[in-house]
Design an enzyme around this catalytic site. Structure first.
Site, mmCIF file in Angstrom:
data_model
loop_
_atom_site.group_PDB
_atom_site.id
_atom_site.type_symbol
_atom_site.label_atom_id
_atom_site.label_comp_id
_atom_site.label_asym_id
_atom_site.label_seq_id
_atom_site.Cartn_x
_atom_site.Cartn_y
_atom_site.Cartn_z
ATOM 1 N N ASP A 177 47.582 -6.779 -10.854
ATOM 2 C CA ASP A 177 46.911 -8.005 -11.288
ATOM 3 C C ASP A 177 47.902 -9.155 -11.397
ATOM 4 O OD1 ASP A 177 44.682 -9.530 -12.199
ATOM 5 O OD2 ASP A 177 45.342 -9.253 -14.262
ATOM 6 N N ARG A 222 35.756 -21.648 -4.035
ATOM 7 C CA ARG A 222 36.557 -21.334 -5.224
ATOM 8 C C ARG A 222 37.123 -19.917 -5.169
ATOM 9 N NH1 ARG A 222 33.174 -21.304 -10.107
ATOM 10 N NH2 ARG A 222 35.191 -21.004 -11.139
ATOM 11 N N LYS A 223 36.727 -19.116 -4.216
ATOM 12 C CA LYS A 223 37.100 -17.699 -4.171
ATOM 13 C C LYS A 223 38.333 -17.470 -3.295
ATOM 14 C CE LYS A 223 32.312 -16.119 -4.737
ATOM 15 N NZ LYS A 223 31.219 -15.310 -4.133
#
Length: 258
Positions: A177, A222-223
């Site tokens: 992450d 936005r992705k």
């Protein structure tokens, strides 16, 4: 002023401050260069900017005594590609850039000390919150903007044990992450994790050094879609593979919970 109005005002102030930080991310981090001449500096990263610090912080991405010979070898390999020799003996920026890493962000930035007191003055990035070198997360990130790739050299300390003698799956997920999120931020500006899909293939031995590599799949509005893999340093063993989705955000939403 109502409590909600106060929060909105705080959010707007934070948004303006961080927007100003973004506009300065192309400034050279001169202080980092003076403290470690061989280290190169990034054009843009989500961490606080060394050139804005009111006092000298510790850059946790620089070598320390706990780093294994393999981690140092890989660090030297990528760091040597941060600058290349040009004509007449001059140097210019190479394909890779090292991203500095600090245990706080707002607190060290000009004006950020006040905001950090409002938000949470003792807040620290938890992967950089262990004082003992080598005990937990030892890592350094390099980014290649042209190839839209990011590589992290990661050494797992004894505090990250899960199965006996091996790294906890949650610690691996944290690093995935961290790496993919940093990469997405370099590509798209401020983002938050929307989805993280991880497949564990082979356990990572505790104390070993591995490579965490991420690459851009695609961007849609936005992705930002990122792929990632964790391998042995010679690439012969696949430990983990993952895909991640990040959404671009307005940082002022963080204080409003939106």
């Amino acid at each position: 002023m109502t409590h909600e109005s106060h929060r909105v005002q705080m959010a707007r102030s934070l948004g303006r401050l961080l927007k100003g930080f973004q506009s300065l991310t192309s400034l050279p981090a001169m202080r980092a260069q003076r403290s470690h001449p061989s280290a190169c500096v990034p054009c843009r990263t989500t961490v606080a900017l060394p050139s804005l610090f009111s006092f000298k912080p510790r850059d946790f991405s620089l070598p320390n005594s706990s780093w294994s010979s393999e981690m140092m070898r890989l660090y030297d390999h990528y760091n040597s590609q941060c600058e290349v020799e040009a004509e007449r003996g001059e140097t210019r920026g190479g394909p890779w850039q090292r991203l500095p890493s600090y245990n706080r962000s707002l607190k060290y930035a000009t004006g950020g000390v006040y905001l950090s007191k409002i938000i949470q003055s003792r807040a620290r990035l938890f992967t950089r919150n262990i004082r003992e070198p080598g005990a937990a997360f030892e890592y350094v990130l390099f980014v290649n903007k042209e190839e839209q790739r990011c590589v992290c050299i990661f050494q797992a300390g004894h505090l990250l044990e899960g199965p006996p003698g091996h790294v906890h799956g949650g610690a691996i997920a944290t690093m995935i992450d961290n790496v993919t999120g940093t990469h997405a931020t370099v590509l798209s500006g401020p983002v938050m994790t929307a989805n993280l899909n991880i497949n564990y293939r082979s356990p990572v031995p505790l104390g070993s050094t591995v490579l965490i590599e991420s690459s851009l799949d695609t961007k849609e509005g936005r992705k930002t879609f990122i792929s990632c893999k964790v391998t042995s340093t010679d690439g012969s063993k696949l430990h983990t593979e993952a895909t991640a989705l990040f959404l671009s955000i307005n940082v002022s939403h963080l204080l409003r919970g939106g």
